[in-house]
Design a protein around this motif. Structure first.
Motif, PDB file in Angstrom:
ATOM      1  N   ALA A 149       0.847  -1.201   0.000  1.00 41.10           N
ATOM      2  CA  ALA A 149       0.000   0.000   0.000  1.00 41.10           C
ATOM      3  C   ALA A 149       0.876   1.242   0.000  1.00 41.10           C
ATOM      4  CB  ALA A 149      -0.948  -0.023   1.198  1.00 41.10           C
ATOM      5  N   VAL A 150       1.073   1.861   1.157  1.00 42.88           N
ATOM      6  CA  VAL A 150       1.892   3.061   1.251  1.00 42.88           C
ATOM      7  C   VAL A 150       2.313   3.286   2.693  1.00 42.88           C
ATOM      8  CG1 VAL A 150      -0.102   4.597   1.539  1.00 42.88           C
ATOM      9  CG2 VAL A 150       2.043   5.526   0.629  1.00 42.88           C
ATOM     10  N   GLY A 151       3.541   3.779   2.863  1.00 44.85           N
ATOM     11  CA  GLY A 151       4.045   4.106   4.185  1.00 44.85           C
ATOM     12  C   GLY A 151       4.658   5.489   4.202  1.00 44.85           C
ATOM     13  N   VAL A 152       4.635   6.112   5.379  1.00 45.60           N
ATOM     14  CA  VAL A 152       5.209   7.440   5.573  1.00 45.60           C
ATOM     15  C   VAL A 152       6.289   7.346   6.649  1.00 45.60           C
ATOM     16  CG1 VAL A 152       4.772   9.817   6.282  1.00 45.60           C
ATOM     17  CG2 VAL A 152       3.075   8.601   4.895  1.00 45.60           C
ATOM     18  N   CYS A 153       7.451   7.917   6.366  1.00 45.23           N
ATOM     19  CA  CYS A 153       8.580   7.874   7.307  1.00 45.23           C
ATOM     20  C   CYS A 153       9.258   9.235   7.326  1.00 45.23           C
ATOM     21  CB  CYS A 153       9.567   6.793   6.887  1.00 45.23           C
ATOM     22  SG  CYS A 153      11.020   6.642   7.957  1.00 45.23           S
TER      23      CYS A 153
ATOM     24  N   ALA B 169       6.371   6.036   0.520  1.00 44.81           N
ATOM     25  CA  ALA B 169       6.812   4.890  -0.269  1.00 44.81           C
ATOM     26  C   ALA B 169       5.712   3.848  -0.397  1.00 44.81           C
ATOM     27  CB  ALA B 169       8.051   4.268   0.371  1.00 44.81           C
ATOM     28  N   GLY B 170       5.622   3.252  -1.570  1.00 44.61           N
ATOM     29  CA  GLY B 170       4.665   2.190  -1.798  1.00 44.61           C
ATOM     30  C   GLY B 170       3.869   2.414  -3.070  1.00 44.61           C
ATOM     31  N   PRO B 171       3.143   1.418  -3.512  1.00 42.28           N
ATOM     32  CA  PRO B 171       2.382   1.528  -4.757  1.00 42.28           C
ATOM     33  C   PRO B 171       1.394   2.687  -4.764  1.00 42.28           C
ATOM     34  CG  PRO B 171       2.477  -0.741  -3.995  1.00 42.28           C
ATOM     35  CD  PRO B 171       3.040   0.083  -2.898  1.00 42.28           C
ATOM     36  N   LYS B 172       0.926   3.119  -3.601  1.00 38.70           N
ATOM     37  CA  LYS B 172      -0.058   4.195  -3.532  1.00 38.70           C
ATOM     38  C   LYS B 172       0.554   5.537  -3.107  1.00 38.70           C
ATOM     39  CE  LYS B 172      -3.732   0.920  -2.293  1.00 38.70           C
ATOM     40  NZ  LYS B 172      -4.789   0.568  -1.298  1.00 38.70           N
ATOM     41  N   SER B 173       1.866   5.650  -3.216  1.00 39.60           N
ATOM     42  CA  SER B 173       2.531   6.871  -2.755  1.00 39.60           C
ATOM     43  C   SER B 173       2.108   8.086  -3.567  1.00 39.60           C
ATOM     44  CB  SER B 173       4.049   6.694  -2.819  1.00 39.60           C
ATOM     45  OG  SER B 173       4.465   6.349  -4.130  1.00 39.60           O
TER      46      SER B 173
ATOM     47  N   ILE C 280      12.969   9.621  -5.190  1.00 43.90           N
ATOM     48  CA  ILE C 280      14.045   8.713  -4.816  1.00 43.90           C
ATOM     49  C   ILE C 280      13.486   7.696  -3.837  1.00 43.90           C
ATOM     50  CG2 ILE C 280      15.942  10.320  -5.229  1.00 43.90           C
ATOM     51  CD1 ILE C 280      15.881  11.100  -2.330  1.00 43.90           C
ATOM     52  N   SER C 281      14.196   6.589  -3.668  1.00 45.98           N
ATOM     53  CA  SER C 281      13.644   5.517  -2.835  1.00 45.98           C
ATOM     54  C   SER C 281      14.750   4.790  -2.093  1.00 45.98           C
ATOM     55  CB  SER C 281      12.878   4.525  -3.708  1.00 45.98           C
ATOM     56  OG  SER C 281      12.408   3.443  -2.938  1.00 45.98           O
ATOM     57  N   PHE C 282      14.532   4.580  -0.820  1.00 47.43           N
ATOM     58  CA  PHE C 282      15.429   3.765  -0.002  1.00 47.43           C
ATOM     59  C   PHE C 282      14.741   2.456   0.398  1.00 47.43           C
ATOM     60  CE2 PHE C 282      18.029   3.079   4.000  1.00 47.43           C
ATOM     61  CZ  PHE C 282      19.216   2.866   3.323  1.00 47.43           C
ATOM     62  N   SER C 283      13.575   2.226  -0.211  1.00 46.55           N
ATOM     63  CA  SER C 283      12.798   1.023   0.105  1.00 46.55           C
ATOM     64  C   SER C 283      12.682   0.085  -1.081  1.00 46.55           C
ATOM     65  CB  SER C 283      11.388   1.420   0.540  1.00 46.55           C
ATOM     66  OG  SER C 283      10.733   2.129  -0.510  1.00 46.55           O
ATOM     67  N   GLY C 284      13.029   0.571  -2.278  1.00 44.57           N
ATOM     68  CA  GLY C 284      12.853  -0.242  -3.475  1.00 44.57           C
ATOM     69  C   GLY C 284      11.469  -0.138  -4.068  1.00 44.57           C
TER      70      GLY C 284
ATOM     71  N   HIS D  51       8.069   2.356  -5.429  1.00 42.88           N
ATOM     72  CA  HIS D  51       7.730   3.664  -6.019  1.00 42.88           C
ATOM     73  C   HIS D  51       7.608   4.635  -4.849  1.00 42.88           C
ATOM     74  CE1 HIS D  51       5.241   6.006  -9.178  1.00 42.88           C
ATOM     75  NE2 HIS D  51       5.494   6.818  -8.173  1.00 42.88           N
ATOM     76  N   ALA D  52       8.509   5.598  -4.797  1.00 37.90           N
ATOM     77  CA  ALA D  52       8.574   6.419  -3.587  1.00 37.90           C
ATOM     78  C   ALA D  52       9.016   7.825  -3.927  1.00 37.90           C
ATOM     79  CB  ALA D  52       9.526   5.798  -2.569  1.00 37.90           C
ATOM     80  N   TYR D  53       8.742   8.728  -2.983  1.00 35.33           N
ATOM     81  CA  TYR D  53       9.114  10.131  -3.086  1.00 35.33           C
ATOM     82  C   TYR D  53       9.589  10.602  -1.714  1.00 35.33           C
ATOM     83  CZ  TYR D  53       6.070   9.883  -7.226  1.00 35.33           C
ATOM     84  OH  TYR D  53       5.476   9.537  -8.414  1.00 35.33           O
TER      85      TYR D  53
END
Length: 977
Positions: free
Chosen positions: A638-642, A747-751, A788-792, A794-796
């Motif tokens: 889904a999507v995560g926020v960090c 980060a995630g498919p729904k980012s 950019i992505s540190f999770s691999g 689709h991320a911003y």
């Protein structure tokens, strides 16, 4: 004794204090030294090595003898100069370096052994037998070392660190300093006038001089009143400017509460100032030097200027029958002041044959004092004349060997002073400190008129540099008597003639150093300890240099001077570390999302200098693994926020910024297009990896570098070293903006769906491909966006000014949760990056190269960079080096442990068979197994092999399969999707 009608003290306010348990009375405005002298106390201390009785020698911060301890228990403050300590009700002072008492000191037996304790005796005595050093000699020396002592208890006082900025810093508030400040103040410049005394005026407070027909202190008070009325002028009393550094930076110590017993809770005892001044004027005055002769250290022997100061400023006569000795006309000024106050002058001894005479007191021309008597106080002196020797009964000798300009601050940037033969002293070398102009006595101008004139001139020149017009200011009328001196460093004769009073260094010691070929002034200093006491040789250095020059057959300029280093006066370590005690020793730095993270129950862990959430527990989750696994799957599906605000952010701008980045990174950045981001690798000068991160090109000459959280400070220092030390010719400016921007990874498919709800312009792949960057508007707030992505995934990463960080974090969290996502912490971040084979400082720990981590091809062959040549050493690229691989457990044991070592499956787990080590491990909920990153000998050629992981400490052995370091989505399709 007190002298009626003299001094600037407040006789209407008596002050009770104690010294060595005996109660005394003084007046408000007294120093401890002046109050003790007024009460007939002459013995105030003991010397360091021989424990000889010592009294006060001077009246200022250069005092070498009268060092005392103030207070008791945790508030105990040793090595305080009695000449600088103001008395206050309840002040408790104690003498030092004596046992059992000051009057009867058993350690004075050392004086009898003086023939065996000369210069260098440490090096000659404690050589044999060798085994005695640690068992006897060193413990004995350590017990004897030092003067005062700390209590051993935790410091209860508060210290403060502060910053100040000004156009002009005036150092010293004597006549030259007052005129410089007045000139600059009237011109509208921002001025700081700093003086170490509690009262400004300098020598005008200690002399009977007139300025513009008024008593000197009256004129000074009028000038100070005008300066206080100016909003652009700051007066800082009790403030010692102690060091001069690059780019107009000075450090100063303000003694805030040392003069009072009324110390409000939380108020600082001292404030350590860092002052940034566009220009500076040094008006620090001059220090009077003693004359060396036999037994010139007895209590009651003082500098002539100090005798006048105690008389005219504090209303104290240093003796009942005073003799004056010296080689300048100051001896007659001293005698006249004493006579005017009703003090008997036994004689004036002028070493010059052509000195002036007087009908008011006996003058012995062409004579020298060659000895003194009186163990704990001066009783008589011996005078040598052409006709023979005679004894004069006296209880005070006021001596002067001339004046040494206070050049110390001008030498703090490796400058050397210049010798002036006409005044027999060193003066500042022009330009020694950029932007600083010496004036007045510190510049060799000893008349009051010359000081006033030079103060105006120095300020006028500084104002010209600042683009300000100086007002027309005529110097006030004042005495302009020429300074005439006949060099006199030491009186020939037998016995010990003292140079450094605190460290017990004699003329003989300096000559002995020369005899043993310690001809360099720096070698002599260390051999004899001359100038190494708390006064740093302020009273003795020049005379010692002259003695050394004579002993080695050289001129004084050829002999040179010792190195003057900051601080100019002692500074307590507590003041240097102000704000760094207790919790301040390791400050807690919180992100803008800290409160929200804590409110959600997230355990906070240290990450570099910051605190970051480890994980975000949900109801029903009883272990960190449950929360971590959920957060990882949430990001993947889904999507995560960090919050990634803690990553170092360095703003780099300038015409040569791109060239600069090419030089500090292994790969090319000058070809990076505006609006794009590139991953970079940075090497140390020895060729090993220092850090990695991304750098975005925001404009043709504008870049934003990101660093790892832990290495942000080190990278900033490294870049500054390169900019200032290696490429000062390049147009580059660096500013750390880590705390100015709040930055969040989505980060995630729904980012994209989450971000489109907060961005004023929606995102699409065409405008925002992978590794794109640029400005965005976030709900009307200017921000920045990086794909950019540190999770691999689709991320911003979205950044806004820090003041909007907490609000944006809440909004992003709500939107993510509405889409089936949420927050993820450091544990999940670590799993996500291990699954993708991304490195952190667990892998680039300081002992790995680009070759080791599989990034050897990132070291561009088209350009040079820091560390490139060293990284190409044969030993750093040879087969057999430990290289980065992935490992997966097989067999019965599925446990992987970071820090464990790797061995061939059939080998015994001993050091000689070691094949590598594990750096990072995690459980991957995505792949359903443990994963690890490791360094393995010939690792890239051993994919598919079986190795044995052994952790001897925790007793775990696991068979592992060697794999590629990228476990998940090796083609990178998800991150680009």
């Amino acid at each position: 004794m007190r002298v009626a009608g003299r001094g600037l003290i407040d006789r209407g306010t008596p002050v009770e204090f104690s010294f060595d348990g005996i109660r005394y009375s003084g007046f408000q405005g007294d120093t401890l030294a002046s109050a003790l002298l007024a009460n007939g106390v002459r013995l105030m201390g003991r010397s360091f090595k021989y424990h000889r009785p010592r009294g006060v020698l001077t009246a200022g911060s250069e005092e070498p003898n009268a060092l005392v301890t103030i207070g008791r228990d945790a508030a105990q403050d040793p090595n305080v100069r009695a000449t600088m300590q103001e008395i206050y009700p309840g002040l408790e002072a104690r003498s030092q370096n004596r046992w059992p008492s000051l009057n009867f000191d058993v350690m004075a037996v050392n004086d009898l052994a003086a023939p065996f304790l000369g210069a260098g005796f440490y090096y000659k005595t404690f050589m044999w037998p060798r085994s005695f050093w640690e068992k006897l000699y060193e413990p004995m020396i350590r017990r004897a070392a030092g003067l005062g002592a700390l209590s051993g208890q935790a410091n209860v006082d508060t210290y403060e660190s502060a910053y100040a900025f000004c156009d002009l810093l005036v150092i010293g508030a004597g006549p030259a300093g007052l005129m410089a400040a007045l000139t600059a103040g009237r011109a509208g410049a921002d001025v700081i006038l700093a003086d170490e005394s509690n009262q400004m005026g300098g020598r005008l407070l200690a002399e009977t001089l007139e300025v513009d027909g008024k008593p000197g202190q009256v004129w000074a008070d009028e000038v100070l009143a005008e300066l206080r009325a100016m909003d652009n002028v700051r007066l800082m009393t009790r403030t010692t400017v102690a060091g001069a550094y690059d780019q107009g930076t000075f450090v100063a110590l303000e003694r805030v509460l040392h003069h009072t017993s009324d110390r409000p809770a939380g108020a600082p005892l001292e404030t350590y100032w860092r002052i940034a001044a566009r220009r500076s004027v040094l008006t620090a005055g001059a220090l009077e030097r003693p004359v060396a002769f036999r037994n010139n250290d007895r209590p009651g022997i003082m500098t002539a200027g100090a005798v006048r100061a105690y008389l005219n400023r504090w209303g104290v006569a240093a003796g009942r029958s005073v003799t004056v000795f010296g080689n300048t006309d100051d001896i007659h000024r001293t005698a006249r002041d004493l006579l005017a106050a009703g003090v008997h002058v036994a004689a004036v001894i002028d070493s010059r044959h052509d000195g002036p005479v007087s009908t008011d007191y006996p003058v012995l021309r062409g004579a020298q004092v060659c000895g003194s008597s009186g163990r704990k106080g001066l009783e008589s002196i011996t005078v040598r004349r052409a006709s023979g020797e005679e004894r004069i009964q006296t209880d005070c000798l006021a001596m002067t060997g001339g004046w040494n300009p206070s050049v110390h601050l001008t030498c703090h940037m490796n400058g050397r002073p210049t010798w002036r033969r006409d005044i027999a002293a060193f003066v500042p070398t022009p330009g020694a400190v950029p932007g600083m102009r010496p004036a007045g006595a510190c510049n060799g101008a000893f008349s009051t008129a010359a000081c006033l004139s030079e103060g105006i001139s120095a300020a006028t020149e500084a104002l010209g540099d600042l683009g300000l017009k100086a007002p027309k200011l005529e110097p006030p009328q004042a005495e302009d008597q020429p300074y005439e001196i006949a060099q006199l460093w030491a009186v020939p004769g037998k016995g010990r003639a003292w140079l450094d009073f605190q460290n017990d260094v004699t003329v003989k010691d300096v000559k002995q150093a020369a005899t043993e070929n310690f001809r360099s002034v720096e070698h002599m200093k260390r051999y004899t300890t001359q100038g190494m006491a708390t006064d740093q040789g302020k009273n003795s250095n020049v005379a010692a240099l002259a003695i050394l020059a004579d002993a080695t057959g050289r001129a004084i300029p050829e002999t040179g001077s010792t190195t003057f280093r900051p601080p100019y006066a002692p500074i307590a370590i507590a003041a240097l570390g102000a704000g760094a005690e207790g919790a301040g020793f390791k400050p807690q730095r919180f992100t803008t999302s800290h409160k929200a993270s804590v409110a959600r129950g997230a355990p906070m862990v240290e990450a570099g200098l910051w605190y970051r959430p480890s994980y975000f527990p949900q109801p029903g989750e009883t272990t960190w693994r449950q929360s971590c696994d959920r957060e990882v799957q949430m990001v993947r599906t889904a999507v995560g926020v960090c919050d990634v605000s803690t990553l170092g952010k360095i703003d780099i701008q300038g015409r040569d910024a791109a060239q600069f980045l090419d030089f500090v990174y292994t790969n090319m950045f000058s070809t990076l297009k505006v609006g794009r981001v590139r991953y970079g690798l940075m090497l140390r000068e020895d060729g090993f990896v220092m850090d990695d991160g991304t750098t975005a090109r925001l404009g043709d000459s504008h870049f934003l570098m990101t660093t790892t959280t832990a290495a942000a400070g080190d990278v900033m220092k490294h870049l500054e070293f390169v900019r200032q030390g290696l490429r000062p010719d390049w147009d580059v400016s660096l500013v750390s903006v880590t705390e100015q921007w709040a930055q969040f990874a989505v980060a995630g498919p729904k980012s994209r769906e989450v971000l489109n709800g907060v961005l004023d312009t929606p995102l699409d792949d065409a405008a925002w491909p992978f590794m794109a960057c640029g400005p965005v508007s976030v709900l009307g707030v200017p921000g920045r966006l990086f794909r950019i992505s540190f999770s691999g995934e689709h991320a911003y990463e979205i950044a806004v000014p820090a003041r909007y960080g907490a609000s944006l974090f809440d909004i992003l969290t709500q939107r993510a949760e509405a889409l089936g996502g949420g927050l993820y912490g450091m544990e999940a971040l670590n799993v996500l990056r291990i699954e993708k084979g991304f490195i952190t400082h667990a892998e680039i720990h300081g002992r790995t190269t680009a070759f080791d981590i599989g990034m050897g091809r990132m070291v561009s062959q088209k350009k040079d960079c820091i560390g490139k040549t060293m990284s190409e050493r044969s030993g750093l690229e040879e087969p057999g080096r430990e290289r980065l691989v992935g490992i997966k457990p097989i067999g019965e044991s599925r446990q992987l442990l970071a820090g464990a070592h790797l061995y061939n499956e059939e080998d015994a787990p001993v050091r000689t068979n070691d094949q590598g080590y594990v750096t990072s491990v995690c459980y991957s909920p995505t792949l359903g197994c443990m994963l690890g990153l490791a360094f393995l000998a010939d690792g890239l050629d051993r994919h598919g092999e079986i190795v044995k992981m052994v952790d001897h400490l925790r007793g775990v052995t696991t068979l592992c399969e060697v794999t590629d370091s990228v476990f998940f989505d090796p083609e990178g399709e998800r991150v680009r999707g």
